[in-house]
Design a protein around this motif. Structure first.
Motif, PDB file in Angstrom:
ATOM      1  N   ALA A   1      27.805 -29.157  -7.029  1.00 30.93           N
ATOM      2  CA  ALA A   1      26.853 -28.962  -7.573  1.00 30.93           C
ATOM      3  C   ALA A   1      26.727 -29.500  -8.843  1.00 30.93           C
ATOM      4  O   ALA A   1      25.574 -30.178  -9.500  1.00 30.93           O
ATOM      5  CB  ALA A   1      26.334 -27.273  -7.482  1.00 30.93           C
ATOM      6  N   GLY A   2      27.727 -29.272  -9.746  1.00 32.76           N
ATOM      7  CA  GLY A   2      27.953 -29.851 -11.234  1.00 32.76           C
ATOM      8  C   GLY A   2      27.680 -31.121 -11.000  1.00 32.76           C
ATOM      9  O   GLY A   2      26.815 -31.709 -11.912  1.00 32.76           O
ATOM     10  N   ARG A   3      28.244 -31.926 -10.152  1.00 36.31           N
ATOM     11  CA  ARG A   3      28.177 -33.319 -10.286  1.00 36.31           C
ATOM     12  C   ARG A   3      26.585 -33.692  -9.822  1.00 36.31           C
ATOM     13  O   ARG A   3      26.112 -34.682 -10.559  1.00 36.31           O
ATOM     14  CB  ARG A   3      28.693 -34.004  -8.752  1.00 36.31           C
ATOM     15  N   TYR A   4      26.039 -33.133  -9.028  1.00 35.70           N
ATOM     16  CA  TYR A   4      24.684 -33.563  -8.498  1.00 35.70           C
ATOM     17  C   TYR A   4      23.468 -33.037  -9.484  1.00 35.70           C
ATOM     18  O   TYR A   4      22.465 -33.755  -9.570  1.00 35.70           O
ATOM     19  CB  TYR A   4      24.174 -33.387  -7.001  1.00 35.70           C
ATOM     20  N   ILE A   5      23.883 -32.198 -10.338  1.00 35.73           N
ATOM     21  CA  ILE A   5      22.958 -31.635 -11.422  1.00 35.73           C
ATOM     22  C   ILE A   5      23.082 -32.653 -12.341  1.00 35.73           C
ATOM     23  O   ILE A   5      21.945 -33.046 -12.991  1.00 35.73           O
ATOM     24  CB  ILE A   5      23.324 -30.258 -12.021  1.00 35.73           C
ATOM     25  N   GLU A   6      23.975 -33.413 -12.817  1.00 35.70           N
ATOM     26  CA  GLU A   6      24.174 -34.433 -13.658  1.00 35.70           C
ATOM     27  C   GLU A   6      23.481 -35.683 -13.445  1.00 35.70           C
ATOM     28  O   GLU A   6      22.864 -36.382 -13.990  1.00 35.70           O
ATOM     29  CB  GLU A   6      25.541 -34.661 -13.934  1.00 35.70           C
ATOM     30  N   ASP A   7      23.560 -35.849 -12.125  1.00 36.46           N
ATOM     31  CA  ASP A   7      22.768 -36.980 -11.331  1.00 36.46           C
ATOM     32  C   ASP A   7      21.248 -36.802 -11.478  1.00 36.46           C
ATOM     33  O   ASP A   7      20.432 -37.818 -11.832  1.00 36.46           O
ATOM     34  CB  ASP A   7      23.107 -37.043  -9.774  1.00 36.46           C
ATOM     35  N   PHE A   8      20.823 -35.517 -11.216  1.00 41.19           N
ATOM     36  CA  PHE A   8      19.531 -35.009 -11.365  1.00 41.19           C
ATOM     37  C   PHE A   8      18.955 -35.382 -12.798  1.00 41.19           C
ATOM     38  O   PHE A   8      17.845 -36.052 -13.052  1.00 41.19           O
ATOM     39  CB  PHE A   8      19.148 -33.804 -10.792  1.00 41.19           C
TER      40      PHE A   8
END
Length: 461
Positions: free
Chosen positions: A88-95
């Protein structure tokens, strides 16, 4: 300003509860894969809504959540051999990165469900204690029959919902439409302790708890895609109004139309999506924003390469109108932007009619270009165009080839243009024309003006 309220089923005059500030909650993403252009369409729409409210003088507090614990996150994390939190942290940064690239203002608060477990448990306990919810075999369900007007947002009756739904039989539920507030822990899944045993929160209660934590018991605006009207937002209303006793939970429910690829809506679960990162390889951020705004926010929109390419050309027309020109004579006639500004504001006041608002900007840009050719003063008109475009989140950044795979060619094109200019100065027009024709064959369009030669790629601007 009129804004379409899904609950009322009509456009209504917008006035916030206190007339000065706006409490706005927008449902966020479930971060288990890259942010796609369907997300971008939604968040561009709410970015423009926020910008226009602030233009009107409101102080907006914007909250947008992350649903960072979910079946899909858990499954994807297992496949990749990492924790659900790391995924989740990885894709939050992507967002964050993709929203920044699209010039979408960041929300004031981005609560994550996994970091709000305490308030969520308190909200569930409140509902259980007051008879609106009940525990069953480690789960906790909301009792839909306790909500006398359940279905008021989607304009459906409880019997009608049940008849039209495919519902798995669950002997733990009192009613087939009861929905989970707390899900008992299953082997290998993240869990938290609760009065009803270890588990994790249900999707709907997360948004209720987080919105109330950061905005209070009553919101001015709650936004999201039209696919969230039922069951997500319907369930939010039922549990929120039951928990607080305050009505309405939300004064204006605002829902955007969905982006489609082919015949279906673009979604992660269907796998028919284009990531924002992929889109930005082909098109500029400005053109994507223009493409989304060329359709009314409540209408569905087909994502097409032809549409995005057309918006590249449209973006270039606006940029061209803002390029500096030699100062006009002191007695030069001044172009009045007033009529265009009035049309722009009238369109925005009409339920954020961005297609009409954009039309007024393109008309203004055309008149600026005409005024330039006539030697008129365009300063006020250019200022107005930039200001009004800013309300739509347009930055009017000059293209430099990024996002198109053309970046490496830019220095060579500039060298050729400089050579062409020198050839024209010494009246070697045949050689200068050969350079122009060669660039055109490679898809480069040249525009000669009093301020020099501007270029862009024919397929992108």
């Amino acid at each position: 300003m009129k804004l379409y309220n899904t609950l009322a089923g009509e456009a209504q005059e917008f006035v916030s509860a206190d007339g000065k500030s706006v409490k706005m909650y927008v449902c966020g993403v479930t971060p288990y894969s890259s942010t796609h252009v369907g997300h971008a369409l939604s968040y561009v729409a709410f970015d423009v809504l926020r910008r226009y409210l602030e233009f009107l003088g409101y102080q907006v507090k914007h909250v947008q959540n992350f649903t960072d614990v979910d079946d899909k996150i858990i499954q994807r994390a297992r496949e990749q051999g990492i924790s659900a939190d790391d995924l989740a942290g990885r894709y939050i940064e992507d967002f964050y990165a993709t929203m920044d690239a699209l010039n979408i203002q960041r929300a004031h608060v981005y609560p994550r469900a996994t970091q709000e477990i305490g308030p969520i448990l308190e909200t569930i306990a409140n509902l259980v204690d007051n008879g609106y919810a009940y525990p069953a075999a480690g789960d906790v369900y909301f009792r839909v029959t306790s909500s006398k007007d359940y279905g008021k947002l989607s304009h459906r009756t409880l019997d009608g919902m049940q008849a039209g739904a495919r519902i798995d039989v669950d002997e733990n539920k009192e009613h087939p439409m009861d929905f989970a507030l707390w899900k008992g822990a299953r082997p290998g899944e993240p869990f938290w302790d609760s009065p009803w045993g270890p588990g994790r929160p249900g999707w709907h209660i997360e948004c209720t708890s987080m919105s109330m934590t950061y905005l209070g018991d009553m919101l001015d605006i709650h936004g999201g895609g039209q696919d969230l009207v039922f069951p997500h937002h319907e369930n939010e209303i039922a549990q929120s109004e039951a928990a607080t006793g305050a009505q309405p939970f939300v004064r204006y429910w605002v829902h955007n139309g969905l982006l489609q690829l082919g015949e279906d809506k673009m979604s992660k679960s269907l796998g028919n999506l284009v990531s924002v990162e992929e889109a930005l390889v082909q098109y500029s951020a400005e053109s994507l924003r223009l493409y989304f705004l060329s359709s009314h926010y409540r209408s569905p929109l087909q994502y097409t390469n032809e549409g995005c390419a057309a918006m590249e050309r449209s973006a270039e027309r606006l940029r061209h109108a803002l390029r500096p020109t030699p100062d006009a004579p002191g007695d030069a006639e001044e172009l009045d932007p007033g009529p265009f500004q009035r049309r722009f504001l009238e369109a925005m006041d009409d339920d954020l009619n961005t297609p009409r608002a954009l039309a007024s900007l393109f008309d203004l840009a055309r008149e600026i270009n005409r005024a330039r050719d006539a030697g008129h003063n365009m300063a006020a008109a250019q200022t107005s165009l930039r200001h009004l475009g800013g309300i739509l989140g347009l930055a009017f950044n000059e293209r430099n080839g990024e996002g198109q795979g053309h970046l490496s060619a830019k220095p060579f094109i500039e060298i050729l243009l400089a050579t062409r200019e020198k050839l024209r100065e010494v009246k070697q027009y045949d050689l200068a024309d050969q350079i122009r024709d060669g660039l055109v064959e490679q898809g480069v369009t040249l525009e000669d003006s009093a301020t020099g030669t501007h270029w862009h790629y024919r397929d992108s601007a």
